[in-house]
Motif scaffolding. Structure first.
Motif, PDB file in Angstrom:
ATOM      1  N   ASP A   1      58.715  84.476  60.924  1.00 41.42           N
ATOM      2  CA  ASP A   1      57.462  85.183  60.702  1.00 41.42           C
ATOM      3  C   ASP A   1      56.783  84.651  59.447  1.00 41.42           C
ATOM      4  N   LEU A   2      55.471  84.606  59.497  1.00 42.41           N
ATOM      5  CA  LEU A   2      54.703  84.182  58.337  1.00 42.41           C
ATOM      6  C   LEU A   2      54.262  85.406  57.557  1.00 42.41           C
ATOM      7  N   ARG A   3      54.349  85.299  56.242  1.00 42.31           N
ATOM      8  CA  ARG A   3      53.934  86.378  55.355  1.00 42.31           C
ATOM      9  C   ARG A   3      53.131  85.793  54.199  1.00 42.31           C
ATOM     10  N   PRO A   4      52.376  86.625  53.523  1.00 41.87           N
ATOM     11  CA  PRO A   4      51.608  86.117  52.381  1.00 41.87           C
ATOM     12  C   PRO A   4      52.530  85.635  51.264  1.00 41.87           C
ATOM     13  N   GLY A   5      52.109  84.582  50.581  1.00 40.66           N
ATOM     14  CA  GLY A   5      52.868  84.071  49.449  1.00 40.66           C
ATOM     15  C   GLY A   5      53.148  85.131  48.399  1.00 40.66           C
ATOM     16  N   ALA A   6      52.261  86.115  48.289  1.00 46.96           N
ATOM     17  CA  ALA A   6      52.457  87.192  47.309  1.00 46.96           C
ATOM     18  C   ALA A   6      53.809  87.881  47.483  1.00 46.96           C
TER      19      ALA A   6
ATOM     20  N   THR B   1      53.253  81.868  54.522  1.00 47.45           N
ATOM     21  CA  THR B   1      54.480  81.101  54.336  1.00 47.45           C
ATOM     22  C   THR B   1      55.630  81.770  55.063  1.00 47.45           C
ATOM     23  N   LYS B   2      56.643  80.990  55.366  1.00 46.65           N
ATOM     24  CA  LYS B   2      57.849  81.559  55.950  1.00 46.65           C
ATOM     25  C   LYS B   2      58.819  81.982  54.852  1.00 46.65           C
ATOM     26  N   GLY B   3      58.430  81.776  53.593  1.00 42.75           N
ATOM     27  CA  GLY B   3      59.233  82.239  52.463  1.00 42.75           C
ATOM     28  C   GLY B   3      60.039  81.158  51.792  1.00 42.75           C
ATOM     29  N   ASP B   4      59.799  79.904  52.145  1.00 47.36           N
ATOM     30  CA  ASP B   4      60.499  78.829  51.461  1.00 47.36           C
ATOM     31  C   ASP B   4      59.780  78.508  50.153  1.00 47.36           C
ATOM     32  N   VAL B   5      60.518  77.959  49.219  1.00 50.68           N
ATOM     33  CA  VAL B   5      59.984  77.664  47.894  1.00 50.68           C
ATOM     34  C   VAL B   5      59.946  76.148  47.721  1.00 50.68           C
ATOM     35  N   ASP B   6      58.746  75.632  47.506  1.00 52.37           N
ATOM     36  CA  ASP B   6      58.550  74.200  47.323  1.00 52.37           C
ATOM     37  C   ASP B   6      58.321  73.918  45.844  1.00 52.37           C
ATOM     38  N   LEU B   7      59.179  73.079  45.292  1.00 52.95           N
ATOM     39  CA  LEU B   7      59.058  72.678  43.900  1.00 52.95           C
ATOM     40  C   LEU B   7      58.640  71.222  43.849  1.00 52.95           C
TER      41      LEU B   7
ATOM     42  N   ALA C   1      38.505  79.492  50.333  1.00 48.13           N
ATOM     43  CA  ALA C   1      38.151  78.933  51.643  1.00 48.13           C
ATOM     44  C   ALA C   1      39.166  77.873  52.071  1.00 48.13           C
ATOM     45  N   LEU C   2      39.695  77.109  51.116  1.00 49.41           N
ATOM     46  CA  LEU C   2      40.724  76.119  51.443  1.00 49.41           C
ATOM     47  C   LEU C   2      42.011  76.798  51.908  1.00 49.41           C
ATOM     48  N   VAL C   3      42.349  77.920  51.279  1.00 49.35           N
ATOM     49  CA  VAL C   3      43.543  78.672  51.694  1.00 49.35           C
ATOM     50  C   VAL C   3      43.334  79.216  53.108  1.00 49.35           C
ATOM     51  N   GLU C   4      42.136  79.696  53.397  1.00 47.15           N
ATOM     52  CA  GLU C   4      41.847  80.184  54.753  1.00 47.15           C
ATOM     53  C   GLU C   4      41.993  79.068  55.788  1.00 47.15           C
ATOM     54  N   THR C   5      41.537  77.877  55.446  1.00 45.62           N
ATOM     55  CA  THR C   5      41.672  76.736  56.359  1.00 45.62           C
ATOM     56  C   THR C   5      43.136  76.386  56.567  1.00 45.62           C
ATOM     57  N   TYR C   6      43.897  76.349  55.491  1.00 47.59           N
ATOM     58  CA  TYR C   6      45.337  76.076  55.563  1.00 47.59           C
ATOM     59  C   TYR C   6      46.033  77.111  56.451  1.00 47.59           C
ATOM     60  N   ASN C   7      45.725  78.392  56.233  1.00 47.77           N
ATOM     61  CA  ASN C   7      46.332  79.457  57.045  1.00 47.77           C
ATOM     62  C   ASN C   7      45.968  79.307  58.518  1.00 47.77           C
ATOM     63  N   ALA C   8      44.721  78.955  58.800  1.00 45.71           N
ATOM     64  CA  ALA C   8      44.288  78.788  60.190  1.00 45.71           C
ATOM     65  C   ALA C   8      45.054  77.653  60.869  1.00 45.71           C
ATOM     66  N   ILE C   9      45.272  76.567  60.138  1.00 40.04           N
ATOM     67  CA  ILE C   9      46.057  75.453  60.690  1.00 40.04           C
ATOM     68  C   ILE C   9      47.474  75.917  60.995  1.00 40.04           C
ATOM     69  N   LYS C  10      48.056  76.642  60.075  1.00 44.63           N
ATOM     70  CA  LYS C  10      49.427  77.128  60.244  1.00 44.63           C
ATOM     71  C   LYS C  10      49.521  78.061  61.457  1.00 44.63           C
TER      72      LYS C  10
ATOM     73  N   ARG D   1      47.407  78.310  64.031  1.00 43.60           N
ATOM     74  CA  ARG D   1      47.025  77.610  65.265  1.00 43.60           C
ATOM     75  C   ARG D   1      48.187  76.787  65.829  1.00 43.60           C
ATOM     76  N   HIS D   2      49.083  76.357  64.966  1.00 47.12           N
ATOM     77  CA  HIS D   2      50.164  75.466  65.408  1.00 47.12           C
ATOM     78  C   HIS D   2      51.546  76.091  65.267  1.00 47.12           C
ATOM     79  N   LEU D   3      51.616  77.419  65.359  1.00 44.08           N
ATOM     80  CA  LEU D   3      52.922  78.089  65.391  1.00 44.08           C
ATOM     81  C   LEU D   3      53.717  77.552  66.571  1.00 44.08           C
ATOM     82  N   GLY D   4      54.950  77.211  66.338  1.00 40.66           N
ATOM     83  CA  GLY D   4      55.783  76.694  67.416  1.00 40.66           C
ATOM     84  C   GLY D   4      55.528  75.243  67.763  1.00 40.66           C
ATOM     85  N   GLU D   5      54.645  74.578  67.014  1.00 42.97           N
ATOM     86  CA  GLU D   5      54.332  73.152  67.215  1.00 42.97           C
ATOM     87  C   GLU D   5      54.523  72.412  65.894  1.00 42.97           C
TER      88      GLU D   5
END
Length: 162
Positions: free
Chosen positions: A3-8, A48-54, A124-133, A135-139
């Protein structure tokens, strides 16, 4: 796909991981370095799915030595994407975590750091990123292609050394 959740939902844990790894790396690495939180867990509104990228930024003169040191403390991940200016590792942490290592000012450095800075400054960039994510769930392959194209479109070209 998880499941995707907000980064917050993950920010506190992600910042704790960053602090822990900064302390760990300070005792191991030669010279200066900059460890920053990037990825979906770095922005409150990003999905995000909750992973932490450093992202570990090091001077170009120490990159090879740093990668050698990190091989002794982290597990190598995605060796097929490694390049002369990119190495990736798994970080043992309370959440799934990984670290990408780059020489400061390199193409990969700019991609990992500055694109996320731009996204943090532009909802707006975050909204675009979220839309891509979404739109391509499972892909996963198509998601990675679309995300890469999106990052290419916002990646800066000016260097920003450590």
């Amino acid at each position: 796909m998880p499941d995707l959740r907000p980064g917050a939902d993950f920010l506190d844990a992600a910042h704790s991981i960053v602090r822990h790894e900064r302390e760990r790396l300070a005792a191991l690495l030669p010279g200066p370095f900059d460890l920053v939180l990037v990825g979906g867990s770095s922005l409150p509104a990003a999905l995000t799915k909750g992973d932490v990228d450093l992202h570990l930024r090091v001077p170009a003169s120490t990159f090879t030595r740093v990668v050698t040191i990190l091989r002794s403390v982290y597990e190598v991940v995605h060796p097929q994407i490694w390049q002369a200016t990119l190495a990736t590792f798994t970080v043992e942490a309370p959440l799934p975590a990984g670290v990408a290592v780059t020489p400061a000012g390199s193409e990969h450095d700019l991609r990992f750091t500055r694109t996320w800075q731009r996204m943090a400054a532009d909802p707006a960039l975050v909204e675009t990123y979220n839309a891509i994510k979404l739109r391509h769930l499972g892909e996963p392959d198509e998601y990675e292609r679309q995300k890469s194209a999106f990052f290419d479109s916002i990646a800066p070209s000016d260097p920003d050394p450590v």
